[in-house]
Design a protein around this motif. Sequence first.
Motif, short mmCIF file in Angstrom:
data_model
loop_
_atom_site.label_atom_id
_atom_site.label_comp_id
_atom_site.label_asym_id
_atom_site.label_seq_id
_atom_site.Cartn_x
_atom_site.Cartn_y
_atom_site.Cartn_z
N SER A 342 -43.75 -9.11 2.62
CA SER A 342 -45.01 -8.50 2.17
C SER A 342 -46.11 -9.50 1.86
N VAL A 343 -45.76 -10.74 1.48
CA VAL A 343 -46.78 -11.71 1.08
C VAL A 343 -47.79 -11.99 2.20
N PRO A 344 -47.39 -12.18 3.46
CA PRO A 344 -48.41 -12.42 4.50
C PRO A 344 -49.45 -11.31 4.59
N PHE A 345 -49.03 -10.07 4.47
CA PHE A 345 -49.99 -8.96 4.53
C PHE A 345 -50.87 -8.93 3.28
N SER A 346 -50.30 -9.28 2.13
CA SER A 346 -51.10 -9.33 0.91
C SER A 346 -52.15 -10.43 0.98
N LEU A 347 -51.77 -11.60 1.50
CA LEU A 347 -52.73 -12.69 1.65
C LEU A 347 -53.84 -12.31 2.63
N ALA A 348 -53.45 -11.68 3.74
CA ALA A 348 -54.46 -11.26 4.71
C ALA A 348 -55.42 -10.25 4.11
N SER A 349 -54.91 -9.34 3.30
CA SER A 349 -55.78 -8.36 2.66
C SER A 349 -56.72 -9.02 1.66
N SER A 350 -56.22 -9.99 0.89
CA SER A 350 -57.06 -10.69 -0.07
C SER A 350 -58.14 -11.51 0.63
N LEU A 351 -57.77 -12.22 1.69
CA LEU A 351 -58.76 -13.00 2.44
C LEU A 351 -59.81 -12.11 3.07
N LEU A 352 -59.39 -10.95 3.55
CA LEU A 352 -60.34 -10.02 4.14
C LEU A 352 -61.33 -9.52 3.11
N GLY A 353 -60.85 -9.27 1.88
CA GLY A 353 -61.75 -8.82 0.84
C GLY A 353 -62.71 -9.90 0.39
N VAL A 354 -62.30 -11.18 0.45
CA VAL A 354 -63.16 -12.27 0.01
C VAL A 354 -64.18 -12.64 1.07
N THR A 355 -63.75 -12.72 2.32
CA THR A 355 -64.65 -13.18 3.39
C THR A 355 -65.43 -12.05 4.05
N GLY A 356 -64.94 -10.83 4.01
CA GLY A 356 -65.62 -9.72 4.68
C GLY A 356 -66.64 -9.06 3.77
N SER A 357 -67.20 -7.98 4.27
CA SER A 357 -68.18 -7.22 3.49
C SER A 357 -67.45 -6.23 2.60
N ASP A 358 -68.24 -5.54 1.76
CA ASP A 358 -67.63 -4.58 0.85
C ASP A 358 -67.75 -3.15 1.36
N GLY A 359 -67.80 -2.98 2.65
CA GLY A 359 -67.93 -1.66 3.24
C GLY A 359 -66.62 -0.89 3.21
N VAL A 360 -66.75 0.37 3.65
CA VAL A 360 -65.57 1.23 3.66
C VAL A 360 -64.54 0.75 4.68
N GLY A 361 -65.01 0.23 5.81
CA GLY A 361 -64.11 -0.24 6.84
C GLY A 361 -63.24 -1.38 6.37
N VAL A 362 -63.83 -2.33 5.62
CA VAL A 362 -63.06 -3.45 5.10
C VAL A 362 -62.03 -2.97 4.09
N ILE A 363 -62.44 -2.05 3.23
CA ILE A 363 -61.51 -1.53 2.23
C ILE A 363 -60.35 -0.80 2.91
N ALA A 364 -60.68 -0.01 3.95
CA ALA A 364 -59.63 0.73 4.65
C ALA A 364 -58.65 -0.22 5.35
N LEU A 365 -59.20 -1.27 6.02
CA LEU A 365 -58.32 -2.22 6.69
C LEU A 365 -57.46 -2.98 5.70
N SER A 366 -58.04 -3.33 4.55
CA SER A 366 -57.26 -4.01 3.52
C SER A 366 -56.14 -3.11 3.00
N ALA A 367 -56.44 -1.82 2.84
CA ALA A 367 -55.40 -0.89 2.37
C ALA A 367 -54.29 -0.75 3.41
N VAL A 368 -54.67 -0.73 4.69
CA VAL A 368 -53.66 -0.61 5.75
C VAL A 368 -52.74 -1.83 5.74
N LEU A 369 -53.31 -3.01 5.58
CA LEU A 369 -52.49 -4.22 5.55
C LEU A 369 -51.51 -4.21 4.37
N LEU A 370 -52.02 -3.80 3.21
CA LEU A 370 -51.14 -3.73 2.04
C LEU A 370 -50.04 -2.70 2.23
#
Length: 436
Positions: A342-370
Amino acid sequence: MSDGPSPERPPGWSADQPPPYGAPPASPWTAPGSGPQPVSYGQPYGDQPPPPPPYGARQQPPPPPHGAQPHQTLPPPPGYGHQQHGQQYGQQYGHQPPPQHLRPGIIPLRPLGLGDILDGSIKFIRSNPKAILGISALGAALAAVPVAIATAVLNGQVTSLSRDPESVSSGGVITTLVAGYSGILISLVVSFVVTTVLTGILTRILGRSVFGGKITPGEAWNLVKGRIGALFGVVVLVGLVMLAPVVPIVGLFALLVANTSSPQDAFGLIGLGLLMILLYAVYALFFNTRFAFAAPIVVLEGRGPVEAMKRSWRLVSGDFWRVLGILLLTGILAYLVSSVLSVPFSLASSLLGVTGSDGVGVIALSAVLLAIGSTLAAMIVYPFQAAVAGLLYADRRMRSEAFDLVLQTAAIEQQRQGWVHSSADELWHPSNAARS
């Protein structure tokens, strides 16, 4: 006085004089079968055998066969010697390779060691991967989706706050926090329900796998659905036992914090808090070990919640420390496997939240990864932990009730018939226990 020649005496012999050409004494190295023969008429005196040695005198070793070297060690005759004696002793008194135990399914039908339990848990997953991993993945996804959404929303809110703190209103923060923690609470409730049902289904599949039989999730559900109420009862009662000391501890700690005024009191309060945490960990480990077999007993033996908890207490009493050690080791292995997956997906979600925008698409992709990471970890960990608990329960019954004899008898009959009948599930009933 001489009477003249005699056929018993050679010519020229007299009693006053030894024979002129006496035969040499017999050689001590005469080959067997060619030694001195009995004296007969006409043989000289020297051919007679030498007199026996005095009592207690050391005798010469037996002569070697013809052609052997003087110092050559001869092989012992058949039936003599350490090796032959050891072979005969082993054949007569049972020093032979141990017999192979019956193993129609995932474990040998005898008291189990740690390796047998861990190996059997892995074989349990491999014996029916579509059913076991499929139902585990479904349950894990149902529990992981709400918490993944809540975590992604919270990560997005934290990212927005770090980029532009002034643009975030207090009402928006409160709304986000409430939504996020509500999602986590819902996920905990769903996880409680799913884990309970999943434990029952996996335990029923495990009971058939011990005999080498397979069962689909639908068939397992039909067998388990009548026990779901008792399963929830066990989980609730065990949860209440675990939470019983939490309320007074939290109340006492809050009272001490309210009356703390000096730095010395604060340090003492921290030490007291650490001591309370340590004592509660000991308490939780003790009761979690005592009630570890309650769920398998409810499913496989058909007992009620309270009776299952009492029976689990009695089964664990005979081998508490061993059961505790295996459960702790299982928990550590489950945590390591879960982290790796699970850690690789959690790291990818955290990096996506830090480097990406705060839109709905980023939140949805982060949720899918988690959700993917949590589901992937839980679909392996759930059946592994359920299998360890079920096999430990079977091992304790074998050791305390000679239940392995019941299983072996049934396995021999099933091998004779050539298939595993559904009546094998009835063997787990307490009526087959020597002491229940």
